[in-house]
Motif scaffolding. Structure first.
Motif, PDB file in Angstrom:
ATOM      1  N   ALA A 106      -1.913   1.513 -51.188  1.00 49.00           N
ATOM      2  CA  ALA A 106      -3.299   0.522 -51.053  1.00 49.00           C
ATOM      3  C   ALA A 106      -4.381   1.429 -51.183  1.00 49.00           C
ATOM      4  O   ALA A 106      -5.701   0.923 -51.260  1.00 49.00           O
ATOM      5  N   GLY A 107      -4.306   2.655 -51.374  1.00 43.54           N
ATOM      6  CA  GLY A 107      -5.629   3.639 -51.538  1.00 43.54           C
ATOM      7  C   GLY A 107      -6.097   3.626 -50.129  1.00 43.54           C
ATOM      8  O   GLY A 107      -7.446   4.044 -50.482  1.00 43.54           O
ATOM      9  N   ILE A 108      -5.755   3.520 -48.955  1.00 38.35           N
ATOM     10  CA  ILE A 108      -6.283   3.610 -47.638  1.00 38.35           C
ATOM     11  C   ILE A 108      -6.055   4.912 -47.404  1.00 38.35           C
ATOM     12  O   ILE A 108      -5.136   5.573 -46.936  1.00 38.35           O
ATOM     13  N   ALA A 109      -7.287   5.795 -47.057  1.00 30.90           N
ATOM     14  CA  ALA A 109      -7.377   7.100 -46.523  1.00 30.90           C
ATOM     15  C   ALA A 109      -7.771   7.012 -45.144  1.00 30.90           C
ATOM     16  O   ALA A 109      -7.012   7.625 -44.266  1.00 30.90           O
ATOM     17  N   LYS A 110      -8.881   6.511 -44.711  1.00 33.14           N
ATOM     18  CA  LYS A 110      -9.512   6.465 -43.541  1.00 33.14           C
ATOM     19  C   LYS A 110      -9.755   4.829 -43.115  1.00 33.14           C
ATOM     20  O   LYS A 110      -9.560   4.631 -42.069  1.00 33.14           O
ATOM     21  N   ASP A 111     -10.557   4.243 -44.063  1.00 29.79           N
ATOM     22  CA  ASP A 111     -10.832   3.022 -43.724  1.00 29.79           C
ATOM     23  C   ASP A 111     -10.248   1.591 -44.376  1.00 29.79           C
ATOM     24  O   ASP A 111      -9.816   2.008 -45.608  1.00 29.79           O
ATOM     25  N   ALA A 112     -10.153   0.742 -43.617  1.00 26.52           N
ATOM     26  CA  ALA A 112      -9.212  -0.185 -44.501  1.00 26.52           C
ATOM     27  C   ALA A 112      -9.957  -1.703 -43.984  1.00 26.52           C
ATOM     28  O   ALA A 112     -10.612  -1.839 -43.090  1.00 26.52           O
ATOM     29  N   VAL A 113      -9.720  -2.672 -45.070  1.00 23.35           N
ATOM     30  CA  VAL A 113     -10.294  -4.025 -45.005  1.00 23.35           C
ATOM     31  C   VAL A 113      -8.890  -5.045 -44.620  1.00 23.35           C
ATOM     32  O   VAL A 113      -8.246  -4.811 -45.587  1.00 23.35           O
TER      33      VAL A 113
END
Length: 150
Positions: A106-113
């Motif tokens: 998902a390309g989530i490193a630190k922040d997520a929606v």
């Protein structure tokens, strides 16, 4: 008509992973679930993580159970799908720990929606969610509604 105890996943939430890589699921989405309820997180081909709550897991379970053992393509699909799918429950604070492969997908490193879609919810990297918002904004949104009959 609203059914008491029926889960609805609506709204958009922006959360950061904690120091242990856990993500807090909105309390509104956890309200109708117990700590033992099993969710499935799976990578979606469009670059986000789709999260299936227990009711959707039951539907999926029924469909997969219908695949005959002699159906090689069906068995291959099930093996591939569930090899990359993670089962999880919430901890007491409503957090979940997703594996590194799902977060990377998902390309989530630190922040997520976290985005609700009524019967399930999805996890996006902020930049990927912005692309969805752009693609579905303005007149495009109205066209989508008409095509879906909403």
């Amino acid at each position: 008509m609203v059914t008491p105890g029926k889960a609805f996943y609506t709204g958009l939430f922006r959360h950061a992973l904690d120091d242990k890589g856990r993500l807090t699921i909105p309390s509104a989405w956890r309200a109708t679930h117990g700590e033992a309820d099993a969710f499935l997180a799976t990578p979606h081909p469009d670059g986000y993580v789709a999260v299936l709550p227990p009711a959707e897991v039951e539907k999926l379970h029924a469909k997969i159970a219908e695949i005959q053992l002699s159906n090689g393509a069906g068995q291959d699909f099930a093996a591939r799908f569930f090899a990359q799918t993670q089962s999880f429950s919430f901890d007491k604070q409503g957090r979940v720990g997703l594996n590194a492969e799902l977060l990377r997908h998902a390309g989530i490193a630190k922040d997520a929606v976290l985005v609700g879609s009524l019967t399930k919810f999805n996890l996006y990297a902020p930049a990927r969610w912005e692309k969805v918002e752009t693609r579905t904004s303005g007149e495009n949104f109205g066209d989508l509604m008409r095509r879906l009959g909403i």
